[in-house]
Design a protein around this motif. Sequence first.
Motif, PDB file in Angstrom:
ATOM      1  N   CYS A 104       0.722  -1.176   0.045  1.00  0.00           N
ATOM      2  CA  CYS A 104      -0.266  -0.033  -0.056  1.00  0.00           C
ATOM      3  C   CYS A 104       0.898   1.273  -0.025  1.00  0.00           C
ATOM      4  CB  CYS A 104      -0.832   0.107   1.304  1.00  0.00           C
ATOM      5  SG  CYS A 104      -1.373  -1.622   1.926  1.00  0.00           S
ATOM      6  N   CYS A 144       1.004   4.352  -2.395  1.00  0.00           N
ATOM      7  CA  CYS A 144      -0.065   5.363  -2.498  1.00  0.00           C
ATOM      8  C   CYS A 144      -0.337   5.850  -1.083  1.00  0.00           C
ATOM      9  CB  CYS A 144      -1.215   4.611  -3.198  1.00  0.00           C
ATOM     10  SG  CYS A 144      -0.920   4.294  -4.775  1.00  0.00           S
ATOM     11  N   HIS A 145      -0.112   4.986   0.102  1.00  0.00           N
ATOM     12  CA  HIS A 145      -0.594   5.522   1.454  1.00  0.00           C
ATOM     13  C   HIS A 145       0.421   5.777   2.189  1.00  0.00           C
ATOM     14  CE1 HIS A 145      -4.926   4.896   0.619  1.00  0.00           C
ATOM     15  NE2 HIS A 145      -4.680   3.603   0.080  1.00  0.00           N
ATOM     16  N   THR A 167      -0.978   9.852  -2.566  1.00  0.00           N
ATOM     17  CA  THR A 167      -1.992   9.345  -3.680  1.00  0.00           C
ATOM     18  C   THR A 167      -3.206   9.049  -3.124  1.00  0.00           C
ATOM     19  OG1 THR A 167       0.024   8.520  -4.908  1.00  0.00           O
ATOM     20  CG2 THR A 167      -2.112   7.985  -5.774  1.00  0.00           C
ATOM     21  N   PRO A 194      -5.457   8.513   0.561  1.00  0.00           N
ATOM     22  CA  PRO A 194      -5.633   9.282   1.892  1.00  0.00           C
ATOM     23  C   PRO A 194      -4.919   8.860   2.995  1.00  0.00           C
ATOM     24  CG  PRO A 194      -7.499   7.670   1.476  1.00  0.00           C
ATOM     25  CD  PRO A 194      -6.882   7.878   0.194  1.00  0.00           C
ATOM     26  N   ARG A 210     -13.249   4.986  11.093  1.00  0.00           N
ATOM     27  CA  ARG A 210     -13.527   6.088  10.585  1.00  0.00           C
ATOM     28  C   ARG A 210     -14.654   6.193   9.266  1.00  0.00           C
ATOM     29  NH1 ARG A 210      -7.998   8.534   8.013  1.00  0.00           N
ATOM     30  NH2 ARG A 210      -8.676   7.787   6.112  1.00  0.00           N
ATOM     31  N   PRO A 218     -15.826   6.339   5.687  1.00  0.00           N
ATOM     32  CA  PRO A 218     -15.240   6.266   4.372  1.00  0.00           C
ATOM     33  C   PRO A 218     -15.452   7.736   3.601  1.00  0.00           C
ATOM     34  CG  PRO A 218     -16.336   4.201   4.823  1.00  0.00           C
ATOM     35  CD  PRO A 218     -17.088   5.306   6.041  1.00  0.00           C
ATOM     36  N   GLY A 219     -14.357   7.952   3.265  1.00  0.00           N
ATOM     37  CA  GLY A 219     -14.306   9.232   2.315  1.00  0.00           C
ATOM     38  C   GLY A 219     -14.452  10.422   2.951  1.00  0.00           C
ATOM     39  N   TYR A 248     -11.573  12.890  -2.513  1.00  0.00           N
ATOM     40  CA  TYR A 248     -12.083  11.388  -2.738  1.00  0.00           C
ATOM     41  C   TYR A 248     -12.893  11.498  -4.067  1.00  0.00           C
ATOM     42  CZ  TYR A 248     -10.836   9.985   1.956  1.00  0.00           C
ATOM     43  OH  TYR A 248     -10.263   9.846   3.111  1.00  0.00           O
ATOM     44  N   SER A 249     -13.072  10.315  -4.527  1.00  0.00           N
ATOM     45  CA  SER A 249     -13.734   9.825  -5.704  1.00  0.00           C
ATOM     46  C   SER A 249     -15.384  10.156  -5.334  1.00  0.00           C
ATOM     47  CB  SER A 249     -13.938   8.745  -6.281  1.00  0.00           C
ATOM     48  OG  SER A 249     -14.130   7.777  -5.325  1.00  0.00           O
ATOM     49  N   MET A 300     -16.501   6.919  -3.561  1.00  0.00           N
ATOM     50  CA  MET A 300     -16.157   7.014  -2.237  1.00  0.00           C
ATOM     51  C   MET A 300     -17.022   7.661  -1.340  1.00  0.00           C
ATOM     52  SD  MET A 300     -14.325   4.971  -0.224  1.00  0.00           S
ATOM     53  CE  MET A 300     -13.016   4.062  -0.904  1.00  0.00           C
ATOM     54  N   TRP A 319     -15.721   2.511   8.555  1.00  0.00           N
ATOM     55  CA  TRP A 319     -14.907   1.562   8.050  1.00  0.00           C
ATOM     56  C   TRP A 319     -14.962   0.669   9.132  1.00  0.00           C
ATOM     57  CZ3 TRP A 319     -14.285   0.365   3.601  1.00  0.00           C
ATOM     58  CH2 TRP A 319     -13.943   1.227   2.389  1.00  0.00           C
ATOM     59  N   THR A 358     -14.228   3.767  -7.578  1.00  0.00           N
ATOM     60  CA  THR A 358     -12.814   4.169  -6.473  1.00  0.00           C
ATOM     61  C   THR A 358     -11.914   4.622  -7.296  1.00  0.00           C
ATOM     62  OG1 THR A 358     -11.815   3.754  -4.587  1.00  0.00           O
ATOM     63  CG2 THR A 358     -12.199   1.872  -5.960  1.00  0.00           C
ATOM     64  N   LYS A 359     -11.111   5.578  -6.606  1.00  0.00           N
ATOM     65  CA  LYS A 359      -9.855   5.968  -7.239  1.00  0.00           C
ATOM     66  C   LYS A 359      -8.738   5.005  -6.875  1.00  0.00           C
ATOM     67  CE  LYS A 359      -9.523  10.797  -6.167  1.00  0.00           C
ATOM     68  NZ  LYS A 359      -9.150  12.004  -6.041  1.00  0.00           N
ATOM     69  N   MET A 360      -9.043   4.344  -6.035  1.00  0.00           N
ATOM     70  CA  MET A 360      -7.965   3.169  -5.651  1.00  0.00           C
ATOM     71  C   MET A 360      -7.797   2.051  -6.507  1.00  0.00           C
ATOM     72  SD  MET A 360      -7.540   1.458  -2.004  1.00  0.00           S
ATOM     73  CE  MET A 360      -6.912  -0.221  -1.697  1.00  0.00           C
TER      74      MET A 360
HETATM   75  C1  HEC Z   1      -2.375   2.562  -6.559  1.00  0.00           C
HETATM   76  C2  HEC Z   1      -2.405   3.393  -5.477  1.00  0.00           C
HETATM   77  C3  HEC Z   1      -3.038   2.658  -4.142  1.00  0.00           C
HETATM   78  C4  HEC Z   1      -2.649   1.554  -3.382  1.00  0.00           C
HETATM   79  C5  HEC Z   1      -1.686   0.600  -3.812  1.00  0.00           C
HETATM   80  C6  HEC Z   1      -3.626   1.134  -2.385  1.00  0.00           C
HETATM   81  N1  HEC Z   1      -4.541   2.280  -2.182  1.00  0.00           N
HETATM   82 FE1  HEC Z   1      -5.964   2.661  -0.843  1.00  0.00          FE
HETATM   83  N2  HEC Z   1      -6.544   4.124  -1.839  1.00  0.00           N
HETATM   84  C7  HEC Z   1      -6.106   4.756  -2.744  1.00  0.00           C
HETATM   85  C8  HEC Z   1      -6.983   5.797  -3.436  1.00  0.00           C
HETATM   86  C9  HEC Z   1      -6.565   6.981  -4.633  1.00  0.00           C
HETATM   87  C10 HEC Z   1      -7.972   6.164  -2.526  1.00  0.00           C
HETATM   88  C11 HEC Z   1      -9.022   6.994  -2.406  1.00  0.00           C
HETATM   89  C12 HEC Z   1     -10.098   6.164  -3.102  1.00  0.00           C
HETATM   90  C13 HEC Z   1     -11.452   6.998  -3.687  1.00  0.00           C
HETATM   91  O1  HEC Z   1     -11.452   8.362  -3.323  1.00  0.00           O
HETATM   92  O2  HEC Z   1     -12.159   6.504  -4.257  1.00  0.00           O
HETATM   93  C14 HEC Z   1      -7.842   4.930  -1.411  1.00  0.00           C
HETATM   94  C15 HEC Z   1      -8.508   4.563  -0.322  1.00  0.00           C
HETATM   95  C16 HEC Z   1      -8.327   3.699   0.620  1.00  0.00           C
HETATM   96  C17 HEC Z   1      -9.164   3.444   1.682  1.00  0.00           C
HETATM   97  C18 HEC Z   1     -10.447   4.468   2.126  1.00  0.00           C
HETATM   98  C19 HEC Z   1      -9.801   5.519   3.026  1.00  0.00           C
HETATM   99  C20 HEC Z   1     -10.694   6.482   3.637  1.00  0.00           C
HETATM  100  O3  HEC Z   1     -10.171   7.582   4.046  1.00  0.00           O
HETATM  101  O4  HEC Z   1     -12.121   6.156   3.267  1.00  0.00           O
HETATM  102  C21 HEC Z   1      -8.486   2.317   2.516  1.00  0.00           C
HETATM  103  C22 HEC Z   1      -9.121   1.713   3.840  1.00  0.00           C
HETATM  104  C23 HEC Z   1      -7.262   2.124   1.737  1.00  0.00           C
HETATM  105  N3  HEC Z   1      -7.214   2.594   0.604  1.00  0.00           N
HETATM  106  C24 HEC Z   1      -6.571   1.111   1.907  1.00  0.00           C
HETATM  107  C25 HEC Z   1      -5.667   0.796   1.409  1.00  0.00           C
HETATM  108  C26 HEC Z   1      -4.618  -0.503   1.757  1.00  0.00           C
HETATM  109  C27 HEC Z   1      -4.816  -1.200   3.099  1.00  0.00           C
HETATM  110  C28 HEC Z   1      -3.866  -0.883   0.693  1.00  0.00           C
HETATM  111  C29 HEC Z   1      -2.574  -1.824   0.550  1.00  0.00           C
HETATM  112  C30 HEC Z   1      -3.139  -3.057   0.816  1.00  0.00           C
HETATM  113  C31 HEC Z   1      -4.098   0.135  -0.323  1.00  0.00           C
HETATM  114  N4  HEC Z   1      -5.077   0.991   0.165  1.00  0.00           N
HETATM  115  C32 HEC Z   1      -3.438   0.311  -1.580  1.00  0.00           C
HETATM  116  C33 HEC Z   1      -4.999   4.501  -3.640  1.00  0.00           C
HETATM  117  C34 HEC Z   1      -4.225   3.335  -3.405  1.00  0.00           C
END
Ligand code: HEC
Length: 244
Positions: free
Chosen positions: A81, A84-85, A93, A95, A103, A105-106, A113-114, A117, A127, A146-148
């Motif tokens: 993760c 991005c995190h 990239t 949050p 928390r 979400p979003g 956020y998208s 989300m 969450w 989602t942007k993830m």
């Molecule tokens: C390629 C980049 C990327 C990777 C790799 C990634 N994330 Fe994310 N993540 C994001 C983005 C961008 C968002 C915001 C999503 C949206 O707004 O739709 C997000 C959102 C989230 C959220 C929601 C947070 C919130 O505040 O609501 C969680 C929980 C999360 N990620 C956990 C993880 C975990 C755990 C991993 C690894 C296993 C991971 N992410 C890997 C980019 C990534």
Amino acid sequence: MSDLTFNKIFGGVLLTGLVIFGLKEGSDIVFAKHELEKPGYEIAVAEEAGEGGAAAEVAPDWGSVLTPANVAAGQAVSAKCASCHNFTPENHTGPGLFGVVGRKPGTHPGFAYSAAMVDFGNKNPVWDYDHLDTFLKAPGKDVSGTKMTFVGLKKQEDRIAIIAYLHSLGSSLPIPAPKPAGAPTPAAGEAPAAGAAAAGAAPAPAAGAPAAGAPAAASAPTTATPAPAAAKGGSADASKRPGG
Ligand code: HEC
């Protein structure tokens, strides 16, 4: 004279051949070919076959899996993760994930956020463990749009570990009480049926008390009948064996 000319020509041809052969062999040595064990290159995408198995997956007992060992394992998983995190409140990239368990979400301040989300957060205000588990398994499937752009953690043990790790980071969500050992889980719908099948005669009383005696009586002759047949077969075999 003519012998010498022939020798010169022959020598020239031989030398040319040797040079060509030598170049080929030499280049094969310098530019050694490595046969691929598997053709193509591997892409870390989850096997779709996991879908069938997913239904069989038993929901984790969160009360007993959020252990220090899983926190440590989750720290290792968090490398997936980290591109991005941040595991601090700071956004990247994605949050900041500090305190994400529990928390809404979003809603982390300062992150764009998208819409998907934000919408998800309005429908699922917390969450919690199960929501994180589903989301992290296949983010794009759980929160479509989602942007993830992360394929997800297909292994349940990885998800349990990362959730344990995330929980250790300033989470406000209490750990639920562990389910009592051996208690039938609500998910295991077939458990009572399986127990009844094992008991064998047990279902009979359910159909009506008088019937209970009947199967027992019926079973006695049936077990008795095959016995002589088996004995006959045995003696026939025994009589044959010395002859053959
Ligand atoms: C390629 C980049 C990327 C990777 C790799 C990634 N994330 Fe994310 N993540 C994001 C983005 C961008 C968002 C915001 C999503 C949206 O707004 O739709 C997000 C959102 C989230 C959220 C929601 C947070 C919130 O505040 O609501 C969680 C929980 C999360 N990620 C956990 C993880 C975990 C755990 C991993 C690894 C296993 C991971 N992410 C890997 C980019 C990534």
